[in-house]
Design a protein around this motif. Structure first.
Motif, PDB file in Angstrom:
ATOM      1  N   ASP A 238       7.661  41.404  50.138  1.00 42.02           N
ATOM      2  CA  ASP A 238       8.744  40.458  50.389  1.00 42.02           C
ATOM      3  C   ASP A 238       9.154  39.757  49.097  1.00 42.02           C
ATOM      4  O   ASP A 238      10.347  39.564  48.835  1.00 42.02           O
ATOM      5  CB  ASP A 238       8.315  39.412  51.420  1.00 42.02           C
ATOM      6  CG  ASP A 238       8.290  39.983  52.833  1.00 42.02           C
ATOM      7  OD1 ASP A 238       8.896  41.052  53.054  1.00 42.02           O
ATOM      8  OD2 ASP A 238       7.654  39.360  53.699  1.00 42.02           O
ATOM      9  N   PHE A 239       8.161  39.371  48.299  1.00 47.34           N
ATOM     10  CA  PHE A 239       8.478  38.679  47.058  1.00 47.34           C
ATOM     11  C   PHE A 239       9.219  39.600  46.095  1.00 47.34           C
ATOM     12  O   PHE A 239      10.160  39.170  45.409  1.00 47.34           O
ATOM     13  CB  PHE A 239       7.204  38.136  46.396  1.00 47.34           C
ATOM     14  CG  PHE A 239       7.503  37.407  45.114  1.00 47.34           C
ATOM     15  CD1 PHE A 239       8.075  36.151  45.143  1.00 47.34           C
ATOM     16  CD2 PHE A 239       7.223  37.985  43.884  1.00 47.34           C
ATOM     17  CE1 PHE A 239       8.376  35.485  43.967  1.00 47.34           C
ATOM     18  CE2 PHE A 239       7.522  37.322  42.711  1.00 47.34           C
ATOM     19  CZ  PHE A 239       8.093  36.066  42.754  1.00 47.34           C
ATOM     20  N   GLU A 240       8.817  40.853  46.047  1.00 48.50           N
ATOM     21  CA  GLU A 240       9.524  41.817  45.200  1.00 48.50           C
ATOM     22  C   GLU A 240      10.993  41.900  45.621  1.00 48.50           C
ATOM     23  O   GLU A 240      11.889  41.933  44.778  1.00 48.50           O
ATOM     24  CB  GLU A 240       8.869  43.198  45.314  1.00 48.50           C
ATOM     25  CG  GLU A 240       7.493  43.304  44.666  1.00 48.50           C
ATOM     26  CD  GLU A 240       7.574  43.459  43.147  1.00 48.50           C
ATOM     27  OE1 GLU A 240       8.694  43.672  42.639  1.00 48.50           O
ATOM     28  OE2 GLU A 240       6.531  43.367  42.491  1.00 48.50           O
ATOM     29  N   LEU A 241      11.240  41.925  46.937  1.00 49.88           N
ATOM     30  CA  LEU A 241      12.619  41.993  47.416  1.00 49.88           C
ATOM     31  C   LEU A 241      13.369  40.688  47.144  1.00 49.88           C
ATOM     32  O   LEU A 241      14.566  40.700  46.866  1.00 49.88           O
ATOM     33  CB  LEU A 241      12.641  42.317  48.906  1.00 49.88           C
ATOM     34  CG  LEU A 241      12.344  43.773  49.265  1.00 49.88           C
ATOM     35  CD1 LEU A 241      12.173  43.932  50.775  1.00 49.88           C
ATOM     36  CD2 LEU A 241      13.454  44.689  48.760  1.00 49.88           C
ATOM     37  N   ASP A 242      12.668  39.551  47.222  1.00 43.06           N
ATOM     38  CA  ASP A 242      13.299  38.269  46.896  1.00 43.06           C
ATOM     39  C   ASP A 242      13.838  38.258  45.470  1.00 43.06           C
ATOM     40  O   ASP A 242      14.845  37.615  45.179  1.00 43.06           O
ATOM     41  CB  ASP A 242      12.298  37.120  47.045  1.00 43.06           C
ATOM     42  CG  ASP A 242      11.990  36.774  48.497  1.00 43.06           C
ATOM     43  OD1 ASP A 242      12.711  37.263  49.390  1.00 43.06           O
ATOM     44  OD2 ASP A 242      11.021  36.029  48.725  1.00 43.06           O
ATOM     45  N   CYS A 243      13.163  38.965  44.593  1.00 39.52           N
ATOM     46  CA  CYS A 243      13.541  38.995  43.180  1.00 39.52           C
ATOM     47  C   CYS A 243      14.471  40.155  42.840  1.00 39.52           C
ATOM     48  O   CYS A 243      14.945  40.245  41.700  1.00 39.52           O
ATOM     49  CB  CYS A 243      12.291  39.075  42.300  1.00 39.52           C
ATOM     50  SG  CYS A 243      11.219  37.628  42.405  1.00 39.52           S
TER      51      CYS A 243
END
Length: 394
Positions: A20-25
């Motif tokens: 999820d964090f990878e997609l947030d960035c």
């Protein structure tokens, strides 16, 4: 990807949280598909008859669906002693049409005044416009007698000279030849037109419908669209409920609407925009919070103004420029809730709202809005994110 930021945020997280964090960035994390027919071409009439999607719970967008209302229900959805903070910028007639000495047609969009009558502008087509090139503008069609009333000299001509190219925007710095003692802004009613966004291609809206009813400070090239839903009657109704109002100014410019073009959103740099957060508004915010009230920003531009003025950790009166870029992981300082329209994919505005409730939640809510036929973008419907719903929920 910004490796230090990634490593710091991935500590003690599960594999799904890491993803999820990878997609947030990642810019790809902010895509969604919008049927073209849902892009609003005209505003709702009356303004407060637009639809309002309400995010009222920490589970909205994950376990529960948002609520469906009409914008004129707003006074019943907020609490007494809440404070609405609104952007009172006014859209100027920033689009001008002219030609080169050769007769070739030119379109100019004013972005911001750098010095007196010297404006950073987007010029289309602009490749051949180098230093020293001249643009000749002619007034829009006027009725008999209008010209002498509107323009201070008896010449139906306005000219500008290219001083330099601006690398950050790809625009040109234009020096306008304006009669002594006058400013270009005073002449725009004659030479310019209100610039609607490019996705509005078939609109019958009058100029005043692209202004908020409380617009006061000229300088924006686009409207703070969340405010377009308010009517004078609704503002009175809110006041009667002791839902108070305060004002900031952010002159909406290229920084707000220019798309994010980098793959790693943490490396995106916002273009600066001019803001003013007056002392009276700061005092209203402090008094509201002290009394247990909540700060509801009307639009993402009001958010950027408030949070931009609080970058020293404490909100202070401020007049100047901000390049604040808000995306998931941002630590909020002032804003508790938000009224906002539905924004374009891959836009910095979508990232700002994601920072308030989480990217995936927001996309889920957008899918709900699409399924129910909500109208999107500048003339579209609105969303209310209540303070009790704020937070990132997986």
């Amino acid at each position: 990807m910004n490796q230090k930021l990634v490593e710091a945020n991935l500590k003690d997280t599960s594999g799904s949280q890491a993803k999820d964090f990878e997609l947030d960035c990642s810019i790809a994390g902010y895509d969604y598909k919008l049927p073209p027919e849902l892009i609003a071409q005209n505003p709702a009439v009356p303004r407060d008859s637009s639809r309002l999607l309400v995010v009222n719970s920490p589970t909205t967008g994950t376990q529960t669906a948002p609520l469906h209302h009409i914008f004129h229900d707003l006074s019943a959805l907020l609490r007494s002693n809440d404070l609405l903070v609104m952007n009172n910028t006014k859209v100027i007639p920033a689009r001008l049409y002219g030609h080169k000495s050769t007769g070739a047609k030119i379109q100019v969009l004013l972005l911001e005044e750098r010095q007196h009558n010297c404006w950073l502008s987007l010029v289309k087509p602009g490749k051949s416009f180098k230093q020293g090139a001249k643009i000749i503008f002619e007034p829009r069609q006027l009725g008999i007698g209008d010209w002498e009333d509107s323009y201070p000299v008896k010449s139906p001509e306005l000219t500008a000279t290219v001083l330099e190219t601006d690398a950050a925007t790809g625009g040109r710095l234009l020096q306008f030849d304006v009669p002594e003692g006058k400013s270009l802004v005073q002449l725009l009613e004659v030479f310019g037109e209100i610039p609607l966004p490019p996705y509005i291609t078939d609109s019958k809206a009058a100029d005043e419908q692209y202004q908020t009813v409380y617009a006061k400070q000229p300088g924006a090239i686009a409207a703070p669209t969340a405010g377009l839903h308010f009517t004078p009657e609704l503002l009175i109704k809110l006041g009667d409920r002791k839902i108070n109002q305060a004002f900031v100014t952010l002159h909406v410019g290229v920084g707000t609407f220019r798309p994010v073009e980098v793959e790693d959103v943490t490396t995106h740099h916002m273009h600066e925009e001019w803001i003013e957060v007056p002392a009276a508004t700061v005092e209203q915010i402090r008094a509201t919070k002290a009394a247990g009230g909540r700060i509801i920003a009307v639009g993402t531009t009001a958010v950027r103004a408030l949070e931009g003025a609080a970058q020293s950790l404490n909100l202070q009166p401020f007049c100047g420029k901000t390049d604040l870029f808000i995306y998931p992981g941002y630590q909020w300082r002032v804003v508790d809730g938000l009224i906002t329209n539905f924004h374009l994919p891959r836009s910095s505005l979508l990232m700002l709202v994601s920072a308030l409730i989480g990217r995936q939640r927001l996309l889920n809510i957008y899918n709900e809005a699409i399924a129910f036929g909500y109208r999107f973008y500048s003339f579209g419907d609105a969303m209310l994110i209540l303070p009790e719903a704020v937070g990132v929920r997986s």
